[in-house]
Enzyme design. Structure first.
Site, PDB file in Angstrom:
ATOM      1  N   GLY A 191      -6.925   0.497  47.878  1.00  0.00           N
ATOM      2  CA  GLY A 191      -7.336  -0.398  48.949  1.00  0.00           C
ATOM      3  C   GLY A 191      -6.780  -1.797  48.757  1.00  0.00           C
TER       4      GLY A 191
ATOM      5  N   ASP B 293     -10.477  10.484  44.634  1.00  0.00           N
ATOM      6  CA  ASP B 293     -10.300   9.602  43.491  1.00  0.00           C
ATOM      7  C   ASP B 293     -10.460  10.355  42.169  1.00  0.00           C
ATOM      8  OD1 ASP B 293     -10.382   6.530  42.515  1.00  0.00           O
ATOM      9  OD2 ASP B 293     -11.815   7.715  41.354  1.00  0.00           O
TER      10      ASP B 293
ATOM     11  N   PHE C 109      -9.451   4.171  41.512  1.00  0.00           N
ATOM     12  CA  PHE C 109      -8.143   4.169  42.157  1.00  0.00           C
ATOM     13  C   PHE C 109      -8.253   4.119  43.676  1.00  0.00           C
ATOM     14  CE2 PHE C 109      -7.144   6.299  37.996  1.00  0.00           C
ATOM     15  CZ  PHE C 109      -6.673   5.126  37.426  1.00  0.00           C
ATOM     16  N   ASP C 110      -9.390   4.503  44.242  1.00  0.00           N
ATOM     17  CA  ASP C 110      -9.653   4.213  45.649  1.00  0.00           C
ATOM     18  C   ASP C 110      -9.662   2.703  45.868  1.00  0.00           C
ATOM     19  OD1 ASP C 110      -9.819   6.517  47.210  1.00  0.00           O
ATOM     20  OD2 ASP C 110     -11.856   6.956  46.578  1.00  0.00           O
ATOM     21  N   VAL C 111     -10.387   1.998  45.007  1.00  0.00           N
ATOM     22  CA  VAL C 111     -10.466   0.539  45.131  1.00  0.00           C
ATOM     23  C   VAL C 111      -9.087  -0.080  44.923  1.00  0.00           C
ATOM     24  CG1 VAL C 111     -11.435  -1.560  44.116  1.00  0.00           C
ATOM     25  CG2 VAL C 111     -12.885   0.453  44.462  1.00  0.00           C
TER      26      VAL C 111
END
Length: 396
Positions: A182, A149, A177-179
């Site tokens: 997802g 991320d 940006f991981d979230v």
């Protein structure tokens, strides 16, 4: 469900009856599969012998377990499978054969050597919705790049927008940006499931962090691609609105976001500064934005006369959006105060874990909180037995 789910406690939710094979780890994939699990899907979390990396990402901890891991792994069952072992590899393939959904965030192509890539799984399970999450996509230019991320925050341009105008670039305080990836993966899975419901066909859903970042930067990327303008750091200021930032009061800062002329008028009335509304420098949003350096000290002079909470109650009461800058504990407390019930207890007895409520509310099929985040291989015996029994039935 493709071939039945492993034994579990009774559950409901809009995705009840769906089996998800979770071959993901760290954040983007586990966050996506947790959302699916909250909505009733049965999620089998496949971990290597060493477990999900976030099990060791500590401090902080709760009862010796990393809170990072606890935050994205409720409502799942864990089985440890060594994909380099022939027997475990066959069990993993059997799980993929039965799954309605498979989620993975290996390096693109990484599961191919185990016969768990999309083409191999779809050959025996054509209805599967197979979601792959990567850092930079599966194309030749991005497949080999590491997908962390923080790297995406840097490469996407996000960090160039974050920080003081003359200061250093900063990362976000969460793996943003991981979230976001997802969430995009979850949207893709749900859309593909609807397509399967109508056509009977599964498909491969691909999400990457950089594309999620560029999409999530919305007005900032649009400024460049549509307007040819390269945005820059402005601290907490907004490039197109003013006031839309923290402003100092007697005891701290208050975010004030007067997003249109009517809200600015009401703000001035509360502050006792009605003359600012008629001032041609400030009468329209574009004027206030252009003349922010003249307007800011006039607002601050008045705001400094009272506490941030005094002003918060009056300004919000006048219909102008505003809010104090809270710590995380204060943010949770505020959500409790306004009746959002942000904290739920997952599981029962000594194993129960406090967790943040799923943000989606349904009128008929609420999210459920059945299982606390599993210990490594906690459900391994029952899952391996279930998978092995299915293989024996097929070979009989």
């Amino acid at each position: 469900m493709t071939s039945g789910a492993p034994p579990e406690t009774a559950r409901g939710g809009p995705l009840a009856g769906l089996l998800v094979a979770d071959f993901s780890r760290i954040l983007a994939g586990p966050y996506s599969t947790m959302l699916l699990a909250d909505l009733g899907a049965e999620v089998v979390k496949v971990e290597g012998p060493g477990g999900d990396d976030t099990r060791t990402w500590q401090p902080p901890v709760r009862d010796g377990v990393a809170t990072y891991y606890l935050g994205v792994n409720r409502n799942k069952r864990s089985v440890a499978l060594d994909l380099k072992d022939a027997g475990d590899r066959e069990l993993a393939r059997e799980l993929a054969r039965r799954a309605d959904v498979l989620v993975e965030n290996f390096k693109p192509g990484g599961l191919g050597r185990f016969g768990l890539d999309y083409e191999s799984v779809a050959a025996v399970n054509p209805g599967v919705v197979y979601a792959s999450i990567s850092g930079f996509g599966s194309g030749p230019g991005g497949a080999s790049l590491p997908g962390y991320d923080l790297i995406v925050q840097a490469i996407s341009g996000f960090m160039s927008l974050t920080g003081e105008t003359e200061g250093e670039p900063y990362r976000a305080g969460v793996a943003l940006f991981d979230v976001m990836a997802g969430l995009h993966a979850t949207i893709g899975v749900l859309a593909a499931l609807d397509h399967r419901h109508r056509t009977g066909r599964g498909q491969h859903v691909e999400v990457n962090l950089l594309s999620s970042a560029l999409s999530g930067l919305v007005n900032q990327t649009s400024a460049f691609v549509a307007g040819g303008v390269v945005p820059f750091r402005m601290g907490n200021s907004h490039p197109s609105l003013f006031p839309y930032e923290p402003l100092p009061c007697a005891d701290g800062e208050l975010i004030i976001t007067a997003g249109n002329d009517g809200q600015f008028r009401r703000l001035c009335e509360v502050l006792g500064l009605p003359e600012l509304v008629e001032d041609p420098r400030f009468s329209r949003n574009e004027d206030r934005t252009a003349n922010r350096d003249e307007l800011r000290p006039l607002l601050v002079e008045r705001l400094r006369t009272r506490s941030k909470m005094d002003w918060f109650r009056e300004i919000i009461g006048a219909g102008v959006p505003c809010g104090p800058i809270n710590t995380i504990d204060q943010g949770v407390a505020f959500a409790e105060e306004i009746g959002l019930d942000p904290v739920v207890t997952v599981g029962d007895g000594p194993a129960a874990v406090p967790s943040v409520r799923n943000p989606i509310t349904f009128s008929a099929t609420e999210a459920t909180y059945r299982l606390p985040p599993p210990t490594l291989d906690q459900h391994g015996d029952e899952i391996r037995s279930w998978l092995a029994a299915g293989r024996e039935e097929d070979s009989a």
